[in-house]
Each structure stands twice: as C-alpha cells, then as structure tokens.
Design a protein around this motif. Structure first.
Motif, PDB file in Angstrom:
ATOM      1  N   ALA A 192     -41.901 -24.975  10.800  1.00 56.94           N
ATOM      2  CA  ALA A 192     -40.588 -24.431  10.467  1.00 56.94           C
ATOM      3  C   ALA A 192     -40.284 -23.203  11.319  1.00 56.94           C
ATOM      4  CB  ALA A 192     -40.526 -24.077   8.980  1.00 56.94           C
ATOM      5  N   LEU A 193     -41.262 -22.325  11.459  1.00 52.13           N
ATOM      6  CA  LEU A 193     -41.091 -21.140  12.302  1.00 52.13           C
ATOM      7  C   LEU A 193     -40.873 -21.525  13.767  1.00 52.13           C
ATOM      8  CD1 LEU A 193     -43.909 -19.024  10.649  1.00 52.13           C
ATOM      9  CD2 LEU A 193     -41.511 -18.315  10.758  1.00 52.13           C
ATOM     10  N   ARG A 194     -41.642 -22.502  14.236  1.00 50.92           N
ATOM     11  CA  ARG A 194     -41.488 -22.968  15.611  1.00 50.92           C
ATOM     12  C   ARG A 194     -40.107 -23.575  15.838  1.00 50.92           C
ATOM     13  NH1 ARG A 194     -45.611 -24.876  18.755  1.00 50.92           N
ATOM     14  NH2 ARG A 194     -43.856 -25.301  20.174  1.00 50.92           N
ATOM     15  N   ALA A 195     -39.656 -24.356  14.871  1.00 48.22           N
ATOM     16  CA  ALA A 195     -38.344 -25.002  15.007  1.00 48.22           C
ATOM     17  C   ALA A 195     -37.218 -23.978  15.076  1.00 48.22           C
ATOM     18  CB  ALA A 195     -38.115 -25.965  13.848  1.00 48.22           C
ATOM     19  N   LEU A 196     -37.418 -22.831  14.438  1.00 49.62           N
ATOM     20  CA  LEU A 196     -36.413 -21.758  14.445  1.00 49.62           C
ATOM     21  C   LEU A 196     -36.586 -20.813  15.631  1.00 49.62           C
ATOM     22  CD1 LEU A 196     -36.386 -20.954  10.622  1.00 49.62           C
ATOM     23  CD2 LEU A 196     -34.554 -22.039  11.934  1.00 49.62           C
ATOM     24  N   ASN A 197     -37.492 -21.175  16.555  1.00 48.59           N
ATOM     25  CA  ASN A 197     -37.720 -20.397  17.781  1.00 48.59           C
ATOM     26  C   ASN A 197     -38.181 -18.968  17.490  1.00 48.59           C
ATOM     27  OD1 ASN A 197     -36.874 -22.542  19.544  1.00 48.59           O
ATOM     28  ND2 ASN A 197     -34.757 -22.058  19.005  1.00 48.59           N
ATOM     29  N   ILE A 198     -38.972 -18.808  16.455  1.00 45.75           N
ATOM     30  CA  ILE A 198     -39.511 -17.490  16.115  1.00 45.75           C
ATOM     31  C   ILE A 198     -40.858 -17.321  16.808  1.00 45.75           C
ATOM     32  CG2 ILE A 198     -40.425 -16.099  14.214  1.00 45.75           C
ATOM     33  CD1 ILE A 198     -38.204 -17.414  12.492  1.00 45.75           C
ATOM     34  N   TYR A 225     -34.109 -30.806  12.231  1.00 49.63           N
ATOM     35  CA  TYR A 225     -34.796 -32.054  11.882  1.00 49.63           C
ATOM     36  C   TYR A 225     -35.359 -32.736  13.121  1.00 49.63           C
ATOM     37  CZ  TYR A 225     -35.117 -37.046  10.691  1.00 49.63           C
ATOM     38  OH  TYR A 225     -35.532 -38.354  10.535  1.00 49.63           O
ATOM     39  N   GLU A 226     -34.538 -32.860  14.147  1.00 50.66           N
ATOM     40  CA  GLU A 226     -34.984 -33.510  15.371  1.00 50.66           C
ATOM     41  C   GLU A 226     -36.133 -32.734  16.016  1.00 50.66           C
ATOM     42  OE1 GLU A 226     -34.062 -36.361  16.693  1.00 50.66           O
ATOM     43  OE2 GLU A 226     -32.479 -36.827  15.253  1.00 50.66           O
ATOM     44  N   LYS A 227     -36.029 -31.409  15.989  1.00 58.01           N
ATOM     45  CA  LYS A 227     -37.058 -30.614  16.645  1.00 58.01           C
ATOM     46  C   LYS A 227     -38.384 -30.694  15.886  1.00 58.01           C
ATOM     47  CE  LYS A 227     -37.869 -26.284  19.026  1.00 58.01           C
ATOM     48  NZ  LYS A 227     -37.338 -24.958  19.416  1.00 58.01           N
ATOM     49  N   ARG A 243     -41.269 -32.830  25.405  1.00 62.66           N
ATOM     50  CA  ARG A 243     -40.292 -31.763  25.680  1.00 62.66           C
ATOM     51  C   ARG A 243     -40.826 -30.393  25.306  1.00 62.66           C
ATOM     52  NH1 ARG A 243     -34.646 -31.539  23.883  1.00 62.66           N
ATOM     53  NH2 ARG A 243     -35.359 -32.066  21.786  1.00 62.66           N
ATOM     54  N   PHE A 244     -41.718 -30.338  24.318  1.00 60.59           N
ATOM     55  CA  PHE A 244     -42.248 -29.073  23.829  1.00 60.59           C
ATOM     56  C   PHE A 244     -43.771 -29.128  23.775  1.00 60.59           C
ATOM     57  CE2 PHE A 244     -38.432 -30.184  21.266  1.00 60.59           C
ATOM     58  CZ  PHE A 244     -37.542 -29.262  21.803  1.00 60.59           C
ATOM     59  N   ILE A 245     -44.377 -27.951  23.627  1.00 61.14           N
ATOM     60  CA  ILE A 245     -45.785 -27.878  23.252  1.00 61.14           C
ATOM     61  C   ILE A 245     -45.817 -27.975  21.736  1.00 61.14           C
ATOM     62  CG2 ILE A 245     -47.895 -26.516  23.262  1.00 61.14           C
ATOM     63  CD1 ILE A 245     -47.049 -27.456  26.016  1.00 61.14           C
ATOM     64  N   GLY A 246     -46.232 -29.091  21.230  1.00 59.85           N
ATOM     65  CA  GLY A 246     -46.259 -29.280  19.784  1.00 59.85           C
ATOM     66  C   GLY A 246     -47.681 -29.306  19.266  1.00 59.85           C
ATOM     67  N   ILE A 247     -47.850 -29.895  18.100  1.00 67.75           N
ATOM     68  CA  ILE A 247     -49.183 -30.077  17.517  1.00 67.75           C
ATOM     69  C   ILE A 247     -49.264 -31.475  16.931  1.00 67.75           C
ATOM     70  CG2 ILE A 247     -49.483 -27.632  16.984  1.00 67.75           C
ATOM     71  CD1 ILE A 247     -48.865 -28.289  14.040  1.00 67.75           C
ATOM     72  N   ASN A 248     -50.466 -31.855  16.522  1.00 68.49           N
ATOM     73  CA  ASN A 248     -50.662 -33.131  15.841  1.00 68.49           C
ATOM     74  C   ASN A 248     -50.662 -32.859  14.340  1.00 68.49           C
ATOM     75  OD1 ASN A 248     -51.435 -35.580  14.819  1.00 68.49           O
ATOM     76  ND2 ASN A 248     -53.483 -35.558  15.686  1.00 68.49           N
ATOM     77  N   HIS A 271     -46.904 -33.690  18.892  1.00 71.33           N
ATOM     78  CA  HIS A 271     -47.225 -33.191  20.232  1.00 71.33           C
ATOM     79  C   HIS A 271     -45.976 -32.868  21.061  1.00 71.33           C
ATOM     80  CE1 HIS A 271     -51.434 -34.202  19.581  1.00 71.33           C
ATOM     81  NE2 HIS A 271     -51.065 -35.407  19.189  1.00 71.33           N
ATOM     82  N   GLY A 272     -44.864 -32.556  20.400  1.00 70.05           N
ATOM     83  CA  GLY A 272     -43.644 -32.244  21.136  1.00 70.05           C
ATOM     84  C   GLY A 272     -43.013 -33.448  21.791  1.00 70.05           C
ATOM     85  N   SER A 273     -43.281 -34.622  21.208  1.00 71.43           N
ATOM     86  CA  SER A 273     -42.849 -35.864  21.849  1.00 71.43           C
ATOM     87  C   SER A 273     -41.946 -36.694  20.937  1.00 71.43           C
ATOM     88  CB  SER A 273     -44.074 -36.698  22.237  1.00 71.43           C
ATOM     89  OG  SER A 273     -43.695 -37.982  22.691  1.00 71.43           O
ATOM     90  N   LYS A 274     -40.866 -37.195  21.516  1.00 66.87           N
ATOM     91  CA  LYS A 274     -40.004 -38.163  20.827  1.00 66.87           C
ATOM     92  C   LYS A 274     -40.211 -39.553  21.412  1.00 66.87           C
ATOM     93  CE  LYS A 274     -35.230 -38.811  19.294  1.00 66.87           C
ATOM     94  NZ  LYS A 274     -33.846 -38.260  19.340  1.00 66.87           N
TER      95      LYS A 274
END
Length: 371
Positions: free
Chosen positions: A71-77, A209-211, A227-232, A218-221
């Motif tokens: 949630a924090l990542r999605a809000l670009n914090i 939601y999309e983000k 598109r992003f550095i995500g996590i599993n 893993h930041g993948s759609k």
C-alpha cells in the motif's frame, strides 16, 4: 496444566473440526486442479471480499504485513517522506513505513478506544508528511470521520490497517473501505483466519489497484516484463479456497464474538476496565482486553488455572530497540505507555462455551476481590 485442558485464546482446532468437511473438499479440489498460484480460488475470494468490505477492488497478497508495505509502495511513499501512525499496535504498522525508507511519526492513542487520537494528529504533521496509517486495533473502529477531515485538509493519503478489524463498521461503511487503501491480515487467529499467512488489499482507486496487482507479482503485469521493482506476495490457491469457506461463517463468528464480549463486560465492568463500544463505531472483538494495575499477577494466576491470556502490546513502538534511531523517549506517549503496562487480553472465540467463559470470569472476579 496440560495443553489439552487449557482454555486457548482462540480455539482453532474446534473451529476446524466444525468446518472440516467443507474445507477438505476445497483443498482436494485445488490439489486436483494443478492451479496453485493466482488461480480461480484467489480470484473468487478477491471478488467475494471486495463485495463484503464494499470496495471496487481487492488484491490477494501473502500476508497483512505485505499488504501494508505494498500500500505504501503504491502511494509512492519513500525516503524523505513521513507517515503518521500509532505507537500502540503490532510492529508491522511501523515496520513497513521504515521498510519503504520513510520515517514513522507516532501519535498517542485515545485511552478508551486504544486507537490513534485524531485531536493529536495535526500537531505531528510537517511538510514531509504524506500519509496516515490508521490502525483499527483489536477490531475497534478508529474515528475515521475526523481522521478523513484532517487528511483531506492537509492532502494526505490514508491507509487503513484493518488487519484486526474485518467486518467492523462506521456509519454504514466497513473498515478498509473509507481511506485510500485498506489492508487485511488473515493470520490464523484473526476473526477471518487462514491456515497460514494470507492477506488482502482493497481500494476504490483504479490506478492504485493496477499498481498493487503488479507490485505483488515482481512489478509485472505481462509475463517476464517488469515496470517496477516489486516483490513476490501472492495469495496462494489453498489459502484462498479455505478462506472462501470461512467467509460464509464470518458474520456468525462476529455475532458470537460480540455476544461473548457483552457477557464479559456485564460481569467484569465493576471489577476492571473493560472495552468501550463507542457511538457509531462498531467493535468486532478480535481481542477482548481489560485493564488493571495488577495485570502481571492476574496473568500468572490465570496461567496456573489453565486459562490463556496475552499482553497486546507490552512495548509501544516508540520504545522498541529497532526504532531507537527515531530518538523518541520514555514519556513521549504517556497513554500508550500506561496501557501497555495494564492491558490483558482474555480468551475470546466463537467456540468459547458459557461454562468456560464463566470459569474465566470467576477467576478475574476472585483475583480482584482478593488483591
């Protein structure tokens, strides 16, 4: 006293036996399907949960801590940002703020609700403040009406840590549906518990939601494109399938918890401080907590009598070793510190019988009379 004869905080074994035929049917169906990650059960649970909470979207994740982090990542914090939250909560509420590189800023609680005190939020806001993580502690709804007024005035984002508060309502809206993003945990002991770790993020915002969907994978759609550095952090099919079964019983479980809590309050309010219901904000009693000065002595007595109890939480976040770098001192948040020394959670579970509850009540009453 042996474990077999103890009164547990939550009787998960008895709950499982009650639901076992339906749960095992779902498990066998998943095992036979060959779909174990992001399959139809996960999708179905997301659809059911968003309808239950009252949001447009839901995203299944691995656990409640990941829900807060994502949630924090999605809000670009991130670094140089500040996020306000309560020091009287489970560690994850502050931990995830630090994990994204932001600074946790604590605000003391209301002595009755144990939730963040809206009257103290504005004095903690700085030019770097980007969001508030509101914790609905123990299933008690925070004062979202006032918090949202403050957030809108200062253009802050609001994350609802509803990990302990599924089904809690305020003004006809359920916890998790009021802020920008809501986060849920389905840790086994929660009011809606999985058989391991599991979590969910809900939102009405299409972009968020999309983000979140991408960040959890893993930041993948699109497969192998990131598109992003995500996590599993994906809710697996087995947990989703079992949660689908238990979701059918959630309102019944909450009704039973409230009934047990009411009985506790009727019998104990003359002896110890009992939870405050509050007007307009429901309590779903993930925990039933009392307060008394002789807390540790009562806990020891209950243990000797085969009655479980727990301290939530013995050390507020601002006094945790991990947060020493924030330079908070003892005495900075006196209400949180006082409550941490006096609070004790008693067993509460849909499976708790009147006779076992009577034993707990009698033990508390005798202790207070004799102390």
């Amino acid at each position: 006293m042996t474990d077999e004869r103890r009164i547990p905080m939550v009787d998960l074994q008895k709950e499982f036996q009650r639901l076992k035929p339906k749960i095992m049917k779902e498990v066998e169906e998943v095992l036979g399907s060959g779909r174990y990650i992001l399959g139809p059960k996960c999708f179905a649970f997301e659809q059911r949960l968003k309808a239950y909470v009252g949001t447009n979207h839901a995203v299944g994740v691995a656990n409640g801590t990941d829900a807060l982090y994502l949630a924090l990542r999605a809000l670009n914090i991130g670094p140089k940002d500040e996020v306000i939250t309560t020091p009287f909560t489970f560690f994850a509420s502050g931990e995830t703020i630090a994990e994204v590189g932001a600074k946790p800023v604590f605000v003391d609680i209301n002595a009755d609700s144990y939730n963040i005190d809206p009257n103290k939020i504005e004095e903690a806001i700085t030019p770097r403040t980007k969001a508030i993580i509101v914790v609905h502690l123990f299933g008690k709804g925070a004062d979202m009406k006032e918090i949202m007024k403050i957030a809108n005035k200062h253009q802050l984002r609001v994350i609802e840590d509803a990990c302990q508060a599924i089904g809690t309502e305020e003004g006809g809206k359920r916890a998790g549906s009021i802020g920008d993003i809501g986060c849920f945990s389905f840790f086994p002991s929660k009011n809606l518990g999985a058989f391991g770790d599991a979590g969910m993020i809900v939102t009405n915002n299409d972009v968020l939601y999309e983000k979140v969907q991408e960040l959890r994978n893993h930041g993948s759609k699109t497969k192998y494109h990131h598109r992003f550095i995500g996590i599993n952090s994906r809710l697996d099919e087995l947990q989703a399938a079992m949660l689908l079964v238990k979701l059918d019983y959630l309102d019944l479980f909450l009704y039973k918890r409230k009934k047990i809590a009411k009985r506790y309050t009727e019998k104990l309010s003359s002896y110890v401080k009992t939870p405050a219901e509050g007007k307009g904000r429901a309590h779903t009693y993930h925990q039933y907590c009392i307060e008394l000065k002789e807390r540790d002595h009562l806990a020891k007595l209950l243990d000797e009598q085969g009655i479980s109890s727990e301290i939530y939480y013995p050390v507020p976040l601002h006094l945790q070793e991990a947060f020493q770098y924030l330079c908070y001192q003892k005495g900075d948040f006196p209400i949180s510190e006082k409550v941490s020394k006096h609070i004790l959670a008693l067993p509460i579970s849909p499976e708790l019988s009147d006779s076992l509850q009577d034993k707990i009540i009698a033990s508390v009453q005798r202790f207070v009379h004799g102390s």
